[in-house]
Design a protein around this motif. Structure first.
Motif, mmCIF file in Angstrom:
data_model
loop_
_atom_site.group_PDB
_atom_site.id
_atom_site.type_symbol
_atom_site.label_atom_id
_atom_site.label_comp_id
_atom_site.label_asym_id
_atom_site.label_seq_id
_atom_site.Cartn_x
_atom_site.Cartn_y
_atom_site.Cartn_z
ATOM 1 N N PRO A 146 -4.976 6.582 -7.369
ATOM 2 C CA PRO A 146 -5.945 5.622 -7.481
ATOM 3 C C PRO A 146 -6.519 4.970 -8.837
ATOM 4 O O PRO A 146 -6.729 3.866 -8.972
ATOM 5 N N SER A 147 -6.035 5.555 -9.766
ATOM 6 C CA SER A 147 -6.492 5.297 -11.125
ATOM 7 C C SER A 147 -5.724 4.134 -11.849
ATOM 8 O O SER A 147 -5.841 3.511 -12.766
ATOM 9 N N GLU A 148 -4.440 3.926 -11.092
ATOM 10 C CA GLU A 148 -3.351 3.031 -11.644
ATOM 11 C C GLU A 148 -3.760 1.561 -11.115
ATOM 12 O O GLU A 148 -4.016 1.529 -10.056
ATOM 13 N N GLN A 149 -3.593 0.823 -12.010
ATOM 14 C CA GLN A 149 -3.948 -0.655 -11.632
ATOM 15 C C GLN A 149 -2.652 -1.456 -11.207
ATOM 16 O O GLN A 149 -1.989 -1.623 -12.121
ATOM 17 N N VAL A 150 -2.682 -1.858 -9.909
ATOM 18 C CA VAL A 150 -1.745 -2.898 -9.584
ATOM 19 C C VAL A 150 -2.308 -3.868 -8.562
ATOM 20 O O VAL A 150 -3.455 -3.713 -8.150
ATOM 21 N N GLY A 151 -1.843 -5.077 -8.589
ATOM 22 C CA GLY A 151 -2.536 -6.108 -7.802
ATOM 23 C C GLY A 151 -2.003 -6.174 -6.235
ATOM 24 O O GLY A 151 -2.712 -6.678 -5.572
ATOM 25 N N HIS A 152 -1.036 -5.309 -5.771
ATOM 26 C CA HIS A 152 -0.840 -5.123 -4.477
ATOM 27 C C HIS A 152 -0.607 -3.692 -4.116
ATOM 28 O O HIS A 152 0.253 -2.859 -5.031
ATOM 29 N N TYR A 153 -0.754 -3.010 -3.031
ATOM 30 C CA TYR A 153 -0.527 -1.998 -2.607
ATOM 31 C C TYR A 153 -0.772 -1.694 -1.091
ATOM 32 O O TYR A 153 -1.610 -2.293 -0.494
ATOM 33 N N PHE A 154 -0.051 -0.955 -0.499
ATOM 34 C CA PHE A 154 -0.263 -0.316 0.824
ATOM 35 C C PHE A 154 -1.207 0.887 0.892
ATOM 36 O O PHE A 154 -1.236 1.696 0.085
ATOM 37 N N LEU A 155 -2.137 0.895 1.650
ATOM 38 C CA LEU A 155 -3.022 2.146 1.977
ATOM 39 C C LEU A 155 -2.775 2.864 3.316
ATOM 40 O O LEU A 155 -2.855 1.962 4.302
ATOM 41 N N VAL A 156 -2.277 4.080 3.385
ATOM 42 C CA VAL A 156 -2.307 4.407 4.808
ATOM 43 C C VAL A 156 -4.030 5.025 5.080
ATOM 44 O O VAL A 156 -4.447 5.656 4.496
ATOM 45 N N GLU A 157 -4.284 4.320 6.186
ATOM 46 C CA GLU A 157 -5.680 4.618 6.476
ATOM 47 C C GLU A 157 -5.833 5.668 7.661
ATOM 48 O O GLU A 157 -7.025 6.310 7.788
ATOM 49 N N GLU A 158 -4.716 5.829 8.450
ATOM 50 C CA GLU A 158 -4.796 6.933 9.436
ATOM 51 C C GLU A 158 -3.279 7.416 9.619
ATOM 52 O O GLU A 158 -2.337 6.525 9.527
ATOM 53 N N PHE A 159 -3.156 8.699 9.548
ATOM 54 C CA PHE A 159 -1.751 9.277 9.911
ATOM 55 C C PHE A 159 -2.135 10.531 10.722
ATOM 56 O O PHE A 159 -2.215 11.648 9.944
ATOM 57 N N GLU A 160 -2.521 10.428 11.969
ATOM 58 C CA GLU A 160 -3.062 11.819 12.563
ATOM 59 C C GLU A 160 -1.885 12.324 13.461
ATOM 60 O O GLU A 160 -1.442 11.742 14.326
ATOM 61 N N ILE A 161 -1.739 13.393 13.411
ATOM 62 C CA ILE A 161 -0.376 14.375 14.104
ATOM 63 C C ILE A 161 -1.091 14.898 15.338
ATOM 64 O O ILE A 161 -1.925 16.006 15.005
ATOM 65 N N LYS A 162 -0.852 14.666 16.231
ATOM 66 C CA LYS A 162 -1.370 15.355 17.610
ATOM 67 C C LYS A 162 -0.263 15.872 18.521
ATOM 68 O O LYS A 162 0.372 15.069 19.321
ATOM 69 N N LYS A 163 0.178 17.307 18.607
ATOM 70 C CA LYS A 163 1.184 17.549 19.604
ATOM 71 C C LYS A 163 2.499 16.841 19.228
ATOM 72 O O LYS A 163 3.338 16.649 18.451
#
Length: 304
Positions: free
Chosen positions: A100-117
């Motif tokens: 998060p401390s690195e500065q770039v103008g574009h990036y993907f962010l994983v908002e949800e990754f929930e493993i259920k069975k």
């Protein structure tokens, strides 16, 4: 503190959606119906394959713009939602994972990754294009397969960026302040956390320093025990009299906060009257409110 939202809450991040594409795969006939079969979680290689399939979804391709300057390599911002180390490829180049401390103008962010069975629910945001893809995978007798997903577009508004280290308190206390300066200005911590915690997303140890009488808690981190400590997160509560560069402190009213940080508030996570998020929970400022007054201020990464 950890911000956990149920999967359906992702949709509220995009109150002004201009386009939603839904794709449904009919694979129910392939699903295992053996009632004695024990559910199996995906292993590291399967998680890698799942993420590769997500970034290769056909509906997502028009938003990459590999011909534009600085769009390659594809970049992901690390967070605790997706702590896994995976090797992904896009346009013949390895996908980079940054802090998060690195500065770039574009990036993907994983908002949800929930493993259920036998299912994996995911949400992936590409903010520079104002697009998010959400959906789920299920496991059948052929392995993990995508079940259905939605690509959601929003009317994108480019907000002023709040650069790392995000804020400075009283003109000196910030995430880059060195331990020696801390000791000179605050003295020895009144209490140091009795145990250290390992933070997967950052690959570091963390240990809190408490200045109880001053209303200050500093979460320090370090990779190895011989390394110098760095400030990972700053939290202040009453009786602290420290103020941000915009003159916001404990007891400031909601209107003052909203005016001071106009255009930088993340409405997606500022979902109720108890919290105001400036920039992001993955790197920014969180104001906890009580009766429309600031109860605490946290600077750094709050999604733990």
């Amino acid at each position: 503190m950890r911000f956990l939202f149920p999967f359906f809450s992702i949709f509220f991040l995009f109150p002004s959606c201009k386009n939603v594409q839904t794709v449904k795969h009919n694979i129910s006939e392939e699903s295992s119906e053996n009632p004695l079969e024990i559910p199996r979680l995906p292993d590291a290689k399967e998680i890698e394959a799942i993420m590769q399939e997500i970034i290769d979804l056909p509906e997502l391709q028009p938003f990459y713009h590999p011909d534009k300057p600085n769009r390659l390599p594809v970049v992901f911002m690390r967070n605790d939602v997706f702590p896994y180390k995976v090797n992904l490829l896009k346009f013949g180049e390895r996908v980079e994972f940054i802090e998060p401390s690195e500065q770039v103008g574009h990036y993907f962010l994983v908002e949800e990754f929930e493993i259920k069975k036998d299912t994996v629910e995911f949400g992936l945001m590409y903010d520079i294009e104002g697009v998010m893809v959400v959906g789920n995978f299920i496991r059948n007798n052929r392995g993990w397969r995508i079940d259905d997903y939605q690509l959601i577009e929003k009317k994108h508004v480019l907000l002023p960026d709040l650069k790392y280290p995000y804020e400075t308190l009283d003109g000196w206390l910030t995430l880059t302040t060195q331990p020696q300066e801390l000791l000179e200005k605050l003295g020895e911590p009144e209490k140091i956390g009795s145990k250290e915690d390992w933070t997967d997303a950052e690959d570091v140890f963390t240990r809190p320093w408490h200045y109880v009488s001053k209303g200050i808690k500093l979460t320090m981190n370090y990779e190895n025990h011989d390394d110098p400590m760095k400030i990972y997160k700053i939290e202040i509560i009453k009786p602290s009299e420290l103020k941000t560069s915009k003159n916001i402190g404990i007891g400031s009213v909601r209107k003052e906060v909203e005016t001071a940080y106009a255009g930088m508030i993340d409405e997606g996570y500022s979902l109720n009257d108890s919290i105001i998020v400036v920039r992001s929970i993955y790197g920014g400022i969180v104001f906890k409110m009580e009766i429309d007054k600031v109860k605490s201020i946290c600077i750094g990464e709050m999604a733990e």
